[in-house]
Motif scaffolding. Sequence first.
Motif, mmCIF file in Angstrom:
data_model
loop_
_atom_site.group_PDB
_atom_site.id
_atom_site.type_symbol
_atom_site.label_atom_id
_atom_site.label_comp_id
_atom_site.label_asym_id
_atom_site.label_seq_id
_atom_site.Cartn_x
_atom_site.Cartn_y
_atom_site.Cartn_z
ATOM 1 N N LEU A 194 0.833 -1.193 0.000
ATOM 2 C CA LEU A 194 0.000 0.000 0.000
ATOM 3 C C LEU A 194 0.873 1.251 0.000
ATOM 4 C CD1 LEU A 194 -3.005 0.530 -0.011
ATOM 5 C CD2 LEU A 194 -2.902 0.817 2.476
ATOM 6 N N GLY A 195 1.993 1.181 0.722
ATOM 7 C CA GLY A 195 2.872 2.344 0.838
ATOM 8 C C GLY A 195 3.762 2.550 -0.371
ATOM 9 N N GLY A 196 3.968 1.508 -1.153
ATOM 10 C CA GLY A 196 4.839 1.664 -2.311
ATOM 11 C C GLY A 196 5.303 0.319 -2.825
ATOM 12 N N ASP A 197 5.950 0.340 -4.004
ATOM 13 C CA ASP A 197 6.396 -0.898 -4.630
ATOM 14 C C ASP A 197 7.876 -1.143 -4.345
ATOM 15 O OD1 ASP A 197 3.900 -1.042 -5.637
ATOM 16 O OD2 ASP A 197 4.499 -1.285 -7.732
ATOM 17 N N LEU A 198 8.193 -2.392 -3.981
ATOM 18 C CA LEU A 198 9.589 -2.840 -3.955
ATOM 19 C C LEU A 198 9.854 -3.436 -5.325
ATOM 20 C CD1 LEU A 198 8.495 -2.883 -0.991
ATOM 21 C CD2 LEU A 198 10.266 -4.539 -0.508
ATOM 22 N N PHE A 199 10.956 -3.037 -5.936
ATOM 23 C CA PHE A 199 11.160 -3.313 -7.348
ATOM 24 C C PHE A 199 12.615 -3.692 -7.541
ATOM 25 C CE2 PHE A 199 11.773 -2.271 -11.770
ATOM 26 C CZ PHE A 199 10.530 -2.181 -12.378
ATOM 27 N N ALA A 200 12.883 -4.907 -8.025
ATOM 28 C CA ALA A 200 14.259 -5.357 -8.204
ATOM 29 C C ALA A 200 14.486 -5.868 -9.617
ATOM 30 C CB ALA A 200 14.586 -6.465 -7.199
ATOM 31 N N VAL A 201 15.633 -5.502 -10.189
ATOM 32 C CA VAL A 201 15.993 -5.950 -11.530
ATOM 33 C C VAL A 201 17.414 -6.484 -11.487
ATOM 34 C CG1 VAL A 201 16.405 -5.207 -13.901
ATOM 35 C CG2 VAL A 201 14.503 -4.232 -12.623
ATOM 36 N N ILE A 202 17.648 -7.619 -12.140
ATOM 37 C CA ILE A 202 19.007 -8.169 -12.216
ATOM 38 C C ILE A 202 19.520 -7.993 -13.637
ATOM 39 C CG2 ILE A 202 18.178 -10.524 -12.699
ATOM 40 C CD1 ILE A 202 21.060 -10.381 -10.475
ATOM 41 N N GLY A 203 20.795 -7.644 -13.756
ATOM 42 C CA GLY A 203 21.400 -7.439 -15.072
ATOM 43 C C GLY A 203 22.556 -8.385 -15.304
ATOM 44 N N ALA A 204 23.387 -8.043 -16.251
ATOM 45 C CA ALA A 204 24.467 -8.930 -16.670
ATOM 46 C C ALA A 204 25.520 -9.080 -15.580
ATOM 47 C CB ALA A 204 25.110 -8.378 -17.933
ATOM 48 N N PRO A 205 26.129 -10.292 -15.468
ATOM 49 C CA PRO A 205 27.225 -10.463 -14.519
ATOM 50 C C PRO A 205 28.473 -9.740 -15.010
ATOM 51 C CG PRO A 205 26.871 -12.476 -15.788
ATOM 52 C CD PRO A 205 25.800 -11.514 -16.200
ATOM 53 N N GLN A 206 29.226 -9.164 -14.079
ATOM 54 C CA GLN A 206 30.497 -8.525 -14.424
ATOM 55 C C GLN A 206 31.524 -9.051 -13.436
ATOM 56 O OE1 GLN A 206 30.145 -4.291 -14.791
ATOM 57 N NE2 GLN A 206 28.287 -4.452 -16.005
ATOM 58 N N GLY A 207 32.349 -10.007 -13.891
ATOM 59 C CA GLY A 207 33.272 -10.654 -12.979
ATOM 60 C C GLY A 207 32.480 -11.482 -11.976
ATOM 61 N N ASP A 208 32.766 -11.279 -10.681
ATOM 62 C CA ASP A 208 32.041 -12.055 -9.680
ATOM 63 C C ASP A 208 30.841 -11.268 -9.154
ATOM 64 O OD1 ASP A 208 33.579 -10.133 -8.522
ATOM 65 O OD2 ASP A 208 34.078 -11.321 -6.733
ATOM 66 N N ALA A 209 30.515 -10.160 -9.810
ATOM 67 C CA ALA A 209 29.384 -9.336 -9.346
ATOM 68 C C ALA A 209 28.306 -9.255 -10.420
ATOM 69 C CB ALA A 209 29.881 -7.942 -8.987
ATOM 70 N N TRP A 210 27.121 -8.811 -10.032
ATOM 71 C CA TRP A 210 26.028 -8.627 -10.969
ATOM 72 C C TRP A 210 25.557 -7.175 -10.904
ATOM 73 C CZ3 TRP A 210 27.001 -13.300 -8.864
ATOM 74 C CH2 TRP A 210 26.909 -14.423 -9.704
ATOM 75 N N SER A 211 25.179 -6.623 -12.052
ATOM 76 C CA SER A 211 24.621 -5.280 -11.997
ATOM 77 C C SER A 211 23.160 -5.408 -11.558
ATOM 78 C CB SER A 211 24.726 -4.599 -13.363
ATOM 79 O OG SER A 211 23.881 -5.217 -14.286
ATOM 80 N N THR A 212 22.758 -4.596 -10.603
ATOM 81 C CA THR A 212 21.399 -4.676 -10.068
ATOM 82 C C THR A 212 20.791 -3.284 -10.014
ATOM 83 O OG1 THR A 212 22.164 -4.365 -7.815
ATOM 84 C CG2 THR A 212 21.967 -6.639 -8.587
ATOM 85 N N ARG A 213 19.479 -3.249 -10.131
ATOM 86 C CA ARG A 213 18.750 -1.985 -9.921
ATOM 87 C C ARG A 213 17.660 -2.268 -8.899
ATOM 88 N NH1 ARG A 213 18.500 -1.951 -15.481
ATOM 89 N NH2 ARG A 213 16.244 -2.103 -15.465
ATOM 90 N N LEU A 214 17.685 -1.516 -7.819
ATOM 91 C CA LEU A 214 16.710 -1.721 -6.756
ATOM 92 C C LEU A 214 15.989 -0.406 -6.495
ATOM 93 C CD1 LEU A 214 19.189 -3.673 -4.502
ATOM 94 C CD2 LEU A 214 17.400 -4.652 -5.929
ATOM 95 N N TYR A 215 14.671 -0.495 -6.375
ATOM 96 C CA TYR A 215 13.895 0.723 -6.190
ATOM 97 C C TYR A 215 12.934 0.582 -5.019
ATOM 98 C CZ TYR A 215 14.784 1.468 -11.240
ATOM 99 O OH TYR A 215 15.327 1.624 -12.475
ATOM 100 N N PHE A 216 12.618 1.732 -4.431
ATOM 101 C CA PHE A 216 11.392 1.821 -3.660
ATOM 102 C C PHE A 216 10.572 2.934 -4.287
ATOM 103 C CE2 PHE A 216 8.733 3.601 -0.270
ATOM 104 C CZ PHE A 216 7.966 2.478 -0.033
ATOM 105 N N ARG A 217 9.373 2.590 -4.784
ATOM 106 C CA ARG A 217 8.541 3.548 -5.511
ATOM 107 C C ARG A 217 7.261 3.806 -4.719
ATOM 108 N NH1 ARG A 217 10.512 4.209 -10.421
ATOM 109 N NH2 ARG A 217 8.590 5.237 -10.992
ATOM 110 N N PRO A 218 7.235 4.897 -3.926
ATOM 111 C CA PRO A 218 6.098 5.131 -3.039
ATOM 112 C C PRO A 218 4.779 5.315 -3.792
ATOM 113 C CG PRO A 218 7.629 6.995 -2.997
ATOM 114 C CD PRO A 218 8.289 5.913 -3.782
ATOM 115 N N LEU A 219 3.731 4.729 -3.284
ATOM 116 C CA LEU A 219 2.346 4.848 -3.786
ATOM 117 C C LEU A 219 2.201 4.465 -5.251
ATOM 118 C CD1 LEU A 219 0.935 8.095 -2.122
ATOM 119 C CD2 LEU A 219 1.409 5.877 -1.128
ATOM 120 N N GLN A 220 3.174 3.678 -5.778
ATOM 121 C CA GLN A 220 3.148 3.350 -7.206
ATOM 122 C C GLN A 220 1.830 2.697 -7.639
ATOM 123 O OE1 GLN A 220 5.846 3.747 -9.541
ATOM 124 N NE2 GLN A 220 4.249 3.244 -11.011
ATOM 125 N N SER A 221 1.369 1.713 -6.871
ATOM 126 C CA SER A 221 0.192 0.966 -7.348
ATOM 127 C C SER A 221 -1.086 1.795 -7.223
ATOM 128 C CB SER A 221 0.065 -0.367 -6.609
ATOM 129 O OG SER A 221 0.357 -0.200 -5.250
#
Lengths: 175, 671
Positions: free
Chosen positions: B603-630
């Motif tokens: 109700l307060g907002g959306d938790l939003f996670a995206v995984i991208g390409a691996p780079q070495g032993d790490a992964w590129s990630t995008r993490l959001y908190f989007r208030p009142l999105q829905s």
Amino acid sequence: MTLRSAIPLLLFIMLAAALFTGLYLDPRLIPSALIDKPAPTLDLPPLPGKEPGFIATDLAKGSVTLVNVWASWCGPCRIEHPQLMQLAASKKIRMVGINHKDTESNALKFLADLGDPYDTIGVDKTGRVSIEWGVYGIPETFIINGQGRIVFKHVGPLTQFDVDEKLLPAIEAAK
Amino acid sequence: MTMRICMVTSSYPRYPGDIAGTFILALAQASVPMVGAARNDARLMSLAGPAAFGQLAFLVLAFAALTYAFVNSDFSLLVVANNSHTAKPLLYKIAGVWGNHEGSLLLWVLILAVFGAAVALFGGNLPMALRARVLSVQAMIAVGFLLFTLLTSNPFERLIPSPPDGNGLNPLLQDPGLAFHPPFLYLGYVGFSMAFSFAIAALIEGKVDAAWARWVRPWTLAAWVFLTIGVAMGSWWAYYELGWGGWWFWDPVENASFMPWLAGTALLHSAIVVERRDTLKSWTILLAILTFSLSLLGTFIVRSGVLTSVHAFATDPARGVFILGFLVLVIGGSLILYAVRAPGLKGGGLFAPISREASLVLNNWLLATACATVFLGTLYPLFVDALSGGETKLTVGPPYFNMTFAPLMTPLLMLMPLGPLMAWKRGDLPGVLARLKFALGFAVLAMLLAWYVMQRGPVLAVFGIGLGVWLIGGALTDAAERIKLFRAPLGVIWARAKGVPRASWGAMLAHGGVGIMVLGITASTAWTEEKITLMRPGDQVRAGAYDYLFTGAEQVAGPNYSALRGHFEVSRDGKPLLSLSPEARTYPTPPMDTTEAAIYPTLGGDLFAVIGAPQGDAWSTRLYFRPLQSWIWAGALLMALGGIVSLSDRRHRVGAPHRAVAASPIIQAAE
């Protein structure tokens, strides 16, 4: 009928005319701001064995030149390579390569594997010259006339169709 | 051309040439009843009904045949071979029927036939000539689309010998949200053809009155509900499938669905004025024509590739020329008719600047201007390109739309709570404002709160919060006023609540929905927290009040794709809450990568996670908190729900064709 009630109709006629013209334009065709402008004047050091490199003043020495921006890591460059080889074999035009943000060994291996259509190659390690030339996605191909002006630009891999219908006519026109 | 198709289909009996048959039937329905109405010949007019049912029956058969071919992967049909694949899940085999150009056109005409048959079925109370003319105009539209389908995009084109497997459906489209997005959009687009047909019939007859408006309104309302849901679904899809958290891009194809929505919303409101005050007639007729024209233009933009867009799945100039010719015929023809006949439609005189009808006119001005703004922004690149002979290319981006659209919407939304409280003929502005004092108080309070909590966050965002609360408060005030909440005993309140027309409840729901949507848009735009980082297993990142612990990623295989799946354990204040598993998918046929964001709406907002390409032993990630999105989509659904409630109003169902007399104070239509 009154003028007032015909206003929507008149506006629509204008819209229809614009839409009709629009159908025959390719929205993906991007004109170069550099067409008919003198080619940028920066020089580039040569790829070993492909001397003298990219000498900008050579472009204004009377002969028509093809400038092709490429890299070994660029997939579409491999697709257009046979067309470049064919063009080089026909000896219609002087061919200059700009090797874009590449490593020397990879670039040489690319040419050893697929053949070498270029008369000379300049190395643009940083991409600085490509920026001057307005390159935003390789491969890109330019035709420079004898006075050193850019007369044609092609973005993306050259297909046989592109060579026959666009590139060769542009070369003929530039001569 | 038609001959060839008849031959092709007749030699393969499994796909009967029913589109060609439907075409003949549509031709008959387009001409005979129209002549009948002109000659006042009941026999000719009565052909309209059976022809409309026949068209529907044929098209249902055609659509069923195509669905059968998709479900059974019959690659002897060109369109199946091009757009389907044996390894595709059943849902997307079915959705694949309209996930391509040919099939979506068939769906378009099928829906048109559904609406036509509905008029034939429910239009018993219409005067015979009006009904015949409406059905005839409907059939003319069908003729155009059927001809287009037959000549340039026949879904029953065969491919012999047939390939062992198909090319597959664009993976971006293999998504439940998008599977049902086009049908809703089309139900909206095509639904506006009803308002259009009624408008043309009225122009031919030269008569527009309250009864006419009352017949048109339910059809317009139904189309509007579908389009509202369709547009909302499209934006929802963009939100979770494109993986950037954006939900509206002002993309030409999005605008193509939004423009008819704006015009249709204006039409919905102006038809009330025609119904209640017998004025604003020629404007309402023009709006009906424009709304459907924009729907056709939407089809044109999507199907011709005249504007480049991320959505351009079908691009073919030959199809474009045909659709344009059809557009010129339909829109040009109806505007000529309008130019000739509109001056004869005289309304019931002037009205006071402070009144319900004046507020509806203002609503129409602002909506129409907003629509024109979107139109200009969408087509400006085309105009410039056309005028300069292809020399000048430019794009119009979101900044233009945000700068022009928002300032037009702001006064509209600020004035929205006032309209329904205003009386017809002569309103009492101080009285209305006095009644809205609580709504205003809450709005100011909400702004102060937002200012404090968000540490003086952007001024415009604080204003947006106030606006949203003002709208919700306005809708609640309207409801409270009508049932005398806090001012009468419970029994009276209940009795009054039952007495309020459903159309008015619908309006309150829809207007409240706009408020909820404004809150969602404001908060998610202004206060989204975004973290784009490289993460190794064990790393933790905070977005909003939530901590995202990255536990690793693995390769998984789906039914027709392979995917990289990342795992995040989300906790708040050290308490574990849930885990999110976003995917990056790779489809082999056709080759494409898609992102499947992992979204957890609260109700307060959306938790939003995206995984991208691996780079070495790490992964590129995008993490959001989007208030009142829905809240954005909750608001849109509430708007659609309001439309449905309003549609269930007795006045719409009965549709008694008599002129409305001056409204009693309680039963005021408020939509």
